[in-house]
Motif scaffolding. Structure first.
Motif, short mmCIF file in Angstrom:
data_model
loop_
_atom_site.label_atom_id
_atom_site.label_comp_id
_atom_site.label_asym_id
_atom_site.label_seq_id
_atom_site.Cartn_x
_atom_site.Cartn_y
_atom_site.Cartn_z
N TYR A 147 0.83 -1.20 0.00
CA TYR A 147 0.07 0.17 -0.02
C TYR A 147 0.91 1.19 -0.09
O TYR A 147 2.03 1.24 0.57
CB TYR A 147 -0.92 -0.11 1.26
N LYS A 202 -2.97 5.66 -2.02
CA LYS A 202 -4.17 4.57 -1.78
C LYS A 202 -4.83 4.77 -0.55
O LYS A 202 -5.89 4.29 -0.72
CB LYS A 202 -3.42 3.14 -2.26
N ASP A 226 -9.79 5.67 -4.42
CA ASP A 226 -9.82 5.26 -5.85
C ASP A 226 -10.23 3.61 -6.06
O ASP A 226 -9.30 2.77 -6.32
CB ASP A 226 -8.56 5.42 -6.71
N ASP A 255 -10.32 -4.36 -3.99
CA ASP A 255 -10.32 -3.87 -2.31
C ASP A 255 -11.34 -4.39 -1.49
O ASP A 255 -11.43 -4.30 -0.32
CB ASP A 255 -10.32 -2.31 -2.29
#
Length: 240
Positions: free
Chosen positions: A89, A93, A105, A110
């Motif tokens: 990550y 993000k 986003d 996810d």
């Protein structure tokens, strides 16, 4: 000795009861389920409920739970060291706001179970798990629906007004002008459903009525039947 042992036991029991009540009152509150949409940001809320004894939060951790039960740590926030984002990550993000996790986003990968773990002094560690569901299309908000309804109502109002004006214009076009010429002043009258007709009419065998003081000779002179022509006679016919 027995008195000292009894006092120690009572003290420990009191401490246990006090800490138990504090621990039971304190908890981590998360939403059981959160919906995110492709290309949009989503916030996974986490809240620490304080008990009768205020506890100091020292660390917050967010992790993604794998199907095998393992945790992939996403971000750790320490009140002294600050935030630490774990690979893969990146800062673009994920982020943390208060105790909540922000995922930017959002994409389909996810989706899953996320765990919020909080360390508090002197209470200990608390955690809560929330499920993130990812959908492709975001539904219309109440504001957008209200705007669409208002636009439709305005369009219907404009159509109704236009139809009314066309109807009034057609009614006005059906009103004809009547012109009467009796060798005097001209009179214009607007009357609906009237057709104007102008033509010359010839009346035959018209007998004139003698006026007062007219002599017999003059009456004899007009006793003959003759043709009299009237011009500019207007006929009024009611339109069916």
């Amino acid at each position: 000795m027995e008195t000292g042992g009894t006092s120690t036991f009572i003290l420990l029991q009191w401490i246990y009861i006090t800490l138990l009540s504090v621990i039971k009152a304190q908890e981590v509150k998360v939403w059981p389920e959160v919906t995110g949409y492709l290309g949009h940001d989503v916030t996974l809320h986490c809240e620490f409920i304080q008990g009768p004894q205020v506890a100091n939060i020292t660390q917050v951790q967010w992790a993604l739970l794998q199907p095998n039960g393992k945790e992939n740590v996403i971000i750790v926030y320490n009140t002294i060291l600050g935030p630490s984002i774990h690979k893969p990550y990146v800062e673009e993000k994920v982020g943390i706001e208060g105790l909540s996790l922000i995922i930017k986003d959002v994409n389909m990968t996810d989706a899953g179970l996320y765990r919020c773990s909080i360390s508090a002094f002197p209470s200990g560690a608390f955690e809560g798990t929330t499920k993130l569901i990812v959908k492709e299309q975001m539904p219309l908000s109440v504001g957008v629906i209200a705007a669409v309804v208002i636009i439709v109502m305005l369009m219907l109002l404009i159509i109704a007004a236009t139809t009314y004006l066309i109807f009034i214009k057609r009614c006005d076009s059906s009103v004809n002008l009547i012109h009467t010429d009796t060798n005097g002043p001209v009179t214009d009258v607007a009357r609906p459903s009237v057709i104007k007709t102008e033509q010359d009419v010839v009346y035959s065998e018209v007998t004139t009525k003698p006026s007062r003081g007219e002599t017999a000779s003059s009456r004899y002179k007009h006793s003959k039947t003759e043709d009299i022509t009237y011009s500019e006679v207007i006929f009024l016919r009611q339109q069916q």
